[in-house]
Design a protein around this motif. Structure first.
Motif, PDB file in Angstrom:
ATOM      1  N   SER A 219      69.446 -11.124 -28.504  1.00 24.78           N
ATOM      2  CA  SER A 219      69.777 -10.587 -27.190  1.00 24.78           C
ATOM      3  C   SER A 219      70.218  -9.122 -27.268  1.00 24.78           C
ATOM      4  CB  SER A 219      70.897 -11.441 -26.594  1.00 24.78           C
ATOM      5  OG  SER A 219      70.889 -11.366 -25.207  1.00 24.78           O
TER       6      SER A 219
ATOM      7  N   LEU B 260      69.618  -6.940 -29.650  1.00 28.47           N
ATOM      8  CA  LEU B 260      68.502  -6.081 -30.067  1.00 28.47           C
ATOM      9  C   LEU B 260      67.509  -5.882 -28.932  1.00 28.47           C
ATOM     10  CD1 LEU B 260      67.769  -7.341 -33.697  1.00 28.47           C
ATOM     11  CD2 LEU B 260      68.868  -5.196 -33.019  1.00 28.47           C
ATOM     12  N   MET B 261      67.187  -6.966 -28.218  1.00 24.66           N
ATOM     13  CA  MET B 261      66.182  -6.848 -27.156  1.00 24.66           C
ATOM     14  C   MET B 261      66.679  -5.956 -26.022  1.00 24.66           C
ATOM     15  SD  MET B 261      64.320  -9.683 -24.765  1.00 24.66           S
ATOM     16  CE  MET B 261      65.607  -9.608 -23.542  1.00 24.66           C
ATOM     17  N   PHE B 262      67.883  -6.240 -25.512  1.00 23.20           N
ATOM     18  CA  PHE B 262      68.377  -5.435 -24.384  1.00 23.20           C
ATOM     19  C   PHE B 262      68.752  -4.015 -24.829  1.00 23.20           C
ATOM     20  CE2 PHE B 262      68.986  -9.690 -22.443  1.00 23.20           C
ATOM     21  CZ  PHE B 262      68.255  -9.470 -21.293  1.00 23.20           C
TER      22      PHE B 262
ATOM     23  N   THR C 292      67.065 -14.120 -13.944  1.00 24.15           N
ATOM     24  CA  THR C 292      67.999 -13.816 -15.029  1.00 24.15           C
ATOM     25  C   THR C 292      69.402 -13.715 -14.431  1.00 24.15           C
ATOM     26  OG1 THR C 292      67.382 -11.496 -14.746  1.00 24.15           O
ATOM     27  CG2 THR C 292      66.364 -12.665 -16.577  1.00 24.15           C
ATOM     28  N   LEU C 293      70.420 -13.751 -15.284  1.00 22.36           N
ATOM     29  CA  LEU C 293      71.802 -13.764 -14.791  1.00 22.36           C
ATOM     30  C   LEU C 293      72.182 -12.432 -14.144  1.00 22.36           C
ATOM     31  CD1 LEU C 293      73.573 -15.669 -17.721  1.00 22.36           C
ATOM     32  CD2 LEU C 293      72.584 -16.606 -15.630  1.00 22.36           C
TER      33      LEU C 293
ATOM     34  N   GLY D 197      71.387  -6.079 -15.655  1.00 17.92           N
ATOM     35  CA  GLY D 197      70.969  -7.160 -16.549  1.00 17.92           C
ATOM     36  C   GLY D 197      70.931  -6.789 -18.012  1.00 17.92           C
TER      37      GLY D 197
ATOM     38  N   LEU E 196      74.583  -6.610 -19.189  1.00 18.73           N
ATOM     39  CA  LEU E 196      75.064  -7.993 -19.224  1.00 18.73           C
ATOM     40  C   LEU E 196      74.486  -8.727 -20.438  1.00 18.73           C
ATOM     41  CD1 LEU E 196      76.689 -10.253 -17.771  1.00 18.73           C
ATOM     42  CD2 LEU E 196      74.569 -10.852 -16.592  1.00 18.73           C
ATOM     43  N   GLY E 197      73.212  -8.470 -20.722  1.00 12.92           N
ATOM     44  CA  GLY E 197      72.557  -9.106 -21.870  1.00 12.92           C
ATOM     45  C   GLY E 197      73.223  -8.739 -23.186  1.00 12.92           C
TER      46      GLY E 197
ATOM     47  N   LEU F 238      76.716 -10.483 -23.206  1.00 17.37           N
ATOM     48  CA  LEU F 238      76.574 -11.908 -23.520  1.00 17.37           C
ATOM     49  C   LEU F 238      76.139 -12.100 -24.969  1.00 17.37           C
ATOM     50  CD1 LEU F 238      74.904 -13.241 -20.249  1.00 17.37           C
ATOM     51  CD2 LEU F 238      77.205 -13.774 -21.065  1.00 17.37           C
TER      52      LEU F 238
END
Lengths: 183, 198
Positions: free
Chosen positions: B52, B54-56, B146-147, B163, B166-167, B170
């Protein structure tokens, strides 16, 4: 030999990241449907047919989402299907590099043996029934541990959280009931 | 062709790592689910966190395409299917991914899991119209959401929170959780489950 959770978690996280960086999030359970479709289409070639816009099927599930699954059935050499085949190879390479799996483990895992005895037939029946429930559930949910729980929660998708909640709500009590003896 | 090469490289890597973390061994799965050894849970939670962040993080730096995200729909059937998968996972000790890798690692019981899985998937294909008609597959809370709201994403957020940030938050939370989880929640401390697998 199992990797320490810190190294293992980092490596697993890197694989999930590499997949979404290079292609798309990892998912597995759809490919059970695709393989079923490939086999069924061999028996009954009318199952999946080509149309002007792409592919469709006499099966409503294969035909859904504009024939997305029907297309994969017609073209098995696609990313997602090859990915799952490659996973089998990865498991084989890993086990060979750690000296192979011992004979007793190849038949059944130690925890099962400690709780339910040596019968291979009993173990195989359990995994067959388990496999049926797991894949029926995964298709109903639209994904499995890889696609929903890991890829989903990593992307902060609401469905991933709903899925994980359901999966652990059932898995923990069932496991506590089944595996009372530690191995 | 490129996509096939990527499928092979990523698939082999995924299968290899699943085997090395013990996820292909139903004993390790069983100990996680009966709460006597949580080290695989720590591995999984850490992986979600690392992935998460790394991706965001990569998205915010413009290194990762937001278009590669693929968010699945939320509906009541996700929960029901999750319950089913969880029960079968505990019984067999395999989930779809680890089952196929376990078969590659030489576990014969995993072949029966795959056979049962193919039949289960086929049963779902046949019964799909009834599920569809039941309304349990209808989207809830906006479906593919998505959240937070991820900038540039085609998926909507259930909140207006950024997002990507937040990613990352989280994701860091998952990493902290991985460290915070105890080694075990049930059974005797220092009991047999502490022994390494196999």
């Amino acid at each position: 030999m199992t990797l320490n959770w810190k190294i293992g978690g980092l490596l697993l996280g890197l694989v999930f990241f590499a997949a979404v960086l290079l292609v798309k999030p990892i998912g597995v359970s759809t490919q059970f449907v695709i393989l079923d479709g490939i086999v069924a289409d061999m028996v009954n070639p009318d199952l999946v047919t080509q149309t002007d816009e792409g592919y469709t099927s006499t099966n409503a599930y294969l035909a859904k989402s504009k024939g997305k699954y029907a297309k994969s059935v017609a073209n098995p050499l696609n990313y997602s299907f090859i990915f799952v085949i490659a996973m089998v190879v990865g498991g084989f390479v890993s086990v060979m590099m750690r000296g192979g799996l011992d004979k007793a483990e190849r038949t059944m895992p130690a925890l099962w043996r400690a709780n339910f005895g040596d019968s291979a037939a009993k173990r195989n029946l359990a995994t067959f029934v388990g496999g049926f429930i797991v894949l029926y559930g995964a298709r109903l949910a639209g994904g499995c541990t890889s696609g929903h729980m890991m890829s989903g929660m990593m992307q902060t998708s609401l469905s991933g959280y709903i899925f994980a909640l359901g999966a652990f709500a059932a898995a923990v009590p069932v496991a506590m009931m089944l595996y009372k003896k530690e191995a | 062709m490129t996509s096939i090469i990527l499928a092979i490289v990523l698939g082999v890597a995924f299968g290899f790592v699943l085997d090395r973390i013990g996820a292909t061994n139903p004993t390790v799965i069983g100990r996680m689910l009966n709460l006597t050894n949580l080290s695989l849970a720590k591995t999984i939670v850490l992986a979600i966190g690392v992935g998460s962040v790394l991706m965001f993080g990569g998205q915010m730096l413009g290194l990762v395409s937001v278009g590669h995200m693929s968010v699945k729909a939320a509906y009541i059937g996700v929960f029901i299917g999750g319950l089913m998968l969880g029960a079968g996972w505990a019984l067999a000790g395999f989930c779809p991914g680890t089952g196929v890798v376990a078969a590659g690692s030489g576990r014969k019981d995993a072949l029966f899991f795959i056979a049962g899985g193919l039949l289960g998937a086929a049963a779902y294909m046949v019964t799909y119209p009834s599920w569809k008609a039941s309304g349990l597959l209808d989207s809830i809370a906006g479906g593919k959401v998505t959240l937070g709201t991820v900038p540039g994403s085609k998926f909507e957020g259930i909140t207006a929170l950024p997002g990507d940030i937040l990613g990352i938050v989280l994701g860091l939370g998952f990493i902290v959780l991985a460290f915070a989880l105890p080694d075990r929640l049930a059974g005797q401390p220092g009991g047999a489950a502490r022994q390494p697998a196999e």
